[in-house]
Design a protein around this motif. Sequence first.
Motif, short mmCIF file in Angstrom:
data_model
loop_
_atom_site.label_atom_id
_atom_site.label_comp_id
_atom_site.label_asym_id
_atom_site.label_seq_id
_atom_site.Cartn_x
_atom_site.Cartn_y
_atom_site.Cartn_z
N THR A 135 0.89 -1.14 0.13
CA THR A 135 -0.01 -0.05 -0.09
C THR A 135 0.95 1.52 -0.05
OG1 THR A 135 -0.14 0.02 2.41
CG2 THR A 135 -1.65 -1.10 1.41
N ARG A 136 2.06 1.05 0.82
CA ARG A 136 3.03 2.52 0.72
C ARG A 136 3.37 2.81 -0.52
NH1 ARG A 136 7.24 1.31 4.97
NH2 ARG A 136 6.55 -0.72 4.74
N CYS A 138 2.23 1.77 -3.33
CA CYS A 138 1.13 2.30 -4.39
C CYS A 138 0.95 3.75 -4.21
CB CYS A 138 -0.20 1.58 -4.28
SG CYS A 138 -1.22 1.61 -5.71
N GLU A 139 1.18 4.22 -2.86
CA GLU A 139 0.73 5.68 -2.49
C GLU A 139 1.97 6.57 -3.01
OE1 GLU A 139 -0.01 5.85 1.86
OE2 GLU A 139 0.45 8.10 1.74
N SER A 144 -2.62 4.84 -4.93
CA SER A 144 -3.26 4.26 -3.80
C SER A 144 -4.62 3.38 -3.95
CB SER A 144 -3.87 5.54 -2.79
OG SER A 144 -2.96 6.10 -2.35
N SER A 147 -5.52 -0.73 -0.37
CA SER A 147 -5.35 -0.23 0.88
C SER A 147 -5.68 -1.49 2.10
CB SER A 147 -6.00 1.00 1.55
OG SER A 147 -7.41 0.52 1.34
N GLU C 318 -7.42 10.99 7.72
CA GLU C 318 -6.63 9.86 7.26
C GLU C 318 -7.34 8.51 8.24
OE1 GLU C 318 -2.52 10.18 7.37
OE2 GLU C 318 -2.71 12.40 7.29
#
Lengths: 258, 135, 617
Positions: A135-136, A138-139, A144, A147, C318
């Motif tokens: 996920t990181r 992809c961010e 993103s 997730s 978030e």
Amino acid sequence: MVLIQINGKMVKAHEGEMVLSVLRREGIEVPALCDHQALEPGGSCRLCMVEITKADWDGWTKNVTSCLYPVEEGLIVSTHSEGVLEIRRNILDMLLARCPNSDVIQKLAEEHGVMKTSFDTLPDSDNCIMCYACTRVCEVLGKSAISAVMRGHKKVIASPFGDAPPDCIGCLSCAHICPTNVILWKDENGKRTIWNKSFDLITCKKCGKETISREFADYLLEQRDIPADYFETCDDCKRMELAFKMGGLVDGAEEVAI
Amino acid sequence: MKFRYKVIPSLCIGCRTCELACAFTHAKDKKPGRSRIYPIAYKKDKYVPVVCLQCDDAACVKSCLFDALKRNEETGAIELNIDRCVKCEACVAACPFGCALVDDVHDEVIKCDICEGTPACVQFCPTKALVYEKI
Amino acid sequence: MRIDSIPKLEKWRKKCQREYNSRKRKIFVCLGEACLANGSAEVYDEFKKELKKRKLSDVQVESAIKTGCHGFCALGPLVIIEPEGTFYTKVKVKNVAEIVEKTIKNHEVIDRLLYKDKKTKERIAEYGKIPFYEKQQRISLRNVGTIDPYKISDYIAVGGYTALSKALTDMSPKQVIDEVSKSKLRGRGGGGFSTGRKWATCAKVDDEPRYVICNGDEGDPGAFMDRTTMGSDPHSVLEGMILCAFGIGSTQGYIYVREEYPLAVVTLQNAIDEARDSGILGDNILGTDFCFDIKINRGGGAFVCGESSALMKSIAGEVGEPRAKYVRSVVKGLNDKPTVLNNVETFATIPVIIDKGAKWFAKIGTKTSTGTKVFSLAGKINNTGLVEVPMGISLREIVYDIGGGIPKGRKFKAVQTGGPSGGCLPAEKLDLKVDFDSLTEAGSMMGSGGMIIMDDRTCMVEIARYFLSFLVQESCGKCVPCREGLYQLHKICAKICEGQGTMEDIELMEKMSLTIQKASLCGLGQSGPNPLLSTLMYFKDEFITHVKDKKCPAGVCRDLIKFVITDDCTGCMACIKVCPVDAITGEKKKIHILDQELCTQCGSCFDICKFDSIEIK
């Protein structure tokens, strides 16, 4: 520059740098499954824990994750004290119960003397250690598309509502970065499938070799100033092209400088 | 001090010693990897050693979303920081000369790094078709 | 009406006071959540109707004021008639006419509605004389139950915002912080960090803007003091926050309230609107250059969002997961800007400290833990409810004098303090002086002040299992020790409850607990094994009995107990009717027979038997 002491040896470190990167530079082996240099440190696997203290702390010590702890002048770090090793063993014990079939975890656990988990293993485990590397990454990529969903032990990495993620571009970064190789994909007949989403692969206009996904190329073109036709040929054919182009030049001149 | 890497195709005899030198220099875990340099015949008995041109405005650098590719100002090489690489192969697809490639043996993306200033291919080239010199 | 100077505020206060005092007779009907659940809204409406019907509005009685919670939740709905302080408990709609007729009109006290002291069996007419209230000292709950939370004028009449006008006229921001530091106030949210030091550190950070956050995400099972404060005295929280903002130089504040507290959100929003309209909040507060505004953020109900860094992430929009970085939030908090985060009770205490002075406050309580602390008493105790007591009071005083002891004359077994991250203290610790340090030393913690009292019919293994299951559900799942470790601990604990545990399991739990404490990312994980470790520390025998003898001494764990009908059975047939699986058979006035094969150990027969002729073996 700051001076820190690691396992009794004085070491120079850059200001603002994390302890783990100093350890890496010094060649000190500390396991860190969720760490990757392309990503901000996440601190979720807790394996890179070290024990820190300072001369004026009166013998008081603290366990911190080295991937997230910034160096400070006079910091005294021990990476393999009995307390730290105990923590690492127990965490690997827990991970082994979660991912009994992962060879990466098995190997790491064995290296730390954990041959068998003390707990009941998780039935039909998928070997995901929930390190968030996918996920990181992809961010960082700016997408993103996937997730972490749910909470606690039920937490899993997933696409929105389990459907084909609308933002996924099929770049495979998540699959490649995964430390336990959990994320599966398939390239077949000019199509790539990952996260239940199908992508057209670019095929080399000369030899037909499959390269990256069309959506990834489009995304790169949108993000970066690169001529679009670069993506249409595969690396093998592009090298051939270069040879022929340079060969043509050579026949006129004696040498070609780069 | 600046250096440049130069190929002289007219001297290349296609012996592929450079390929061997490269593969062995970049061996890992006692296994030679894939070469970053390839002498390619463009007509009968005429060869061009194809290797990364270390472009000024490099497509590989621009395509990398993780800043894994950076120029080493000393050697002039664009180096790939393997610890930052996520193997998305964007650079492989973007390089117009096919000089960023995938090493299947070690499952990595590779490109010429001029061996941090002492290129093995240059040392081993029997005909001096490869030159690494001061400018 | 906008107040644009401090003298005008004082003028307004006089008016408010006149109005407040002019209500000669007041009927307070508690409208806190517990009383509401018992039907206090209907009682309130009935009072209104009754007063209207009798046209009493122009005689002496003004009206029933909507009040907040009095804390004596066990006896709701509560009605207090001022100025006499007559205290009626468990008031029902049908009693209203009688109260108005007798007490309001004829000044008679209705005996049977009064509080009955469990020890002396006496009926006590006056609010302040009830032991539950007598030993209390109310600072943070000072206005709770005496003012209308929907009226800023009530708060001003009882001296509200005097601390603010004092700070704005006579004090510099630094003096405000110094005063808080001198009071030695420690954060009431659980950690017990010095509030003054937190503010001073934040004020020194060279970055803007600075934020003030009030943590109203009270998630501990059995804790409800913040809900009461926010719902019954919202302005004291606002005043505390405004004072903090003045001290550290902040212009924006947030109150993070959990979604499960809809009433608190309504009262707080109303209070914010009223304060803004009166010029006490917003731009140029009371005509000075000082500007500060407050927004309410509603939490989604995740326990972990009570953790400061997860809370800040949640406010920023978030996912509410704690931050792993080793940076304090006073330096880099919300949006990476310096942030002071305090709990509701802490902020509600601040105005009193500024108003009455740090010296006065520091005299209350113990040397290292000054002031008072609100505890919510729940579980097996006669007087469940909220109590505010000086620090250093003994557990015994709380449980027996204020709490009225254990119901049905049962034996006290343990008290769980500090919520799911706290620990269970046994009867030997009843004389422990309750303050931050002594609780931590005893293996528990202050936490937000929840106290769950357990009697001898409570199985400590089951309690450890319950708290672990709560934490397993509420763990955010970000780090391995908390996610995997607590899950495994819960599994082992459940195994022991089922009689499947081994001695190695107990050792393994102890070993893993220590790793979870040391290696977890945030406070939730680090304190997660506490309920298990403290029960293992004080009640290890019980674990061993479960493992070795396969018995549950408290008679709770279903797989380890057997219900037996003794010869005392009178043959009343009550148990036969209640048994859901028809395991009991028998005739009237003859001893009944229980079929062990069919019995599911639900305990219904045990609960219904009036003659104690069902035993747990």
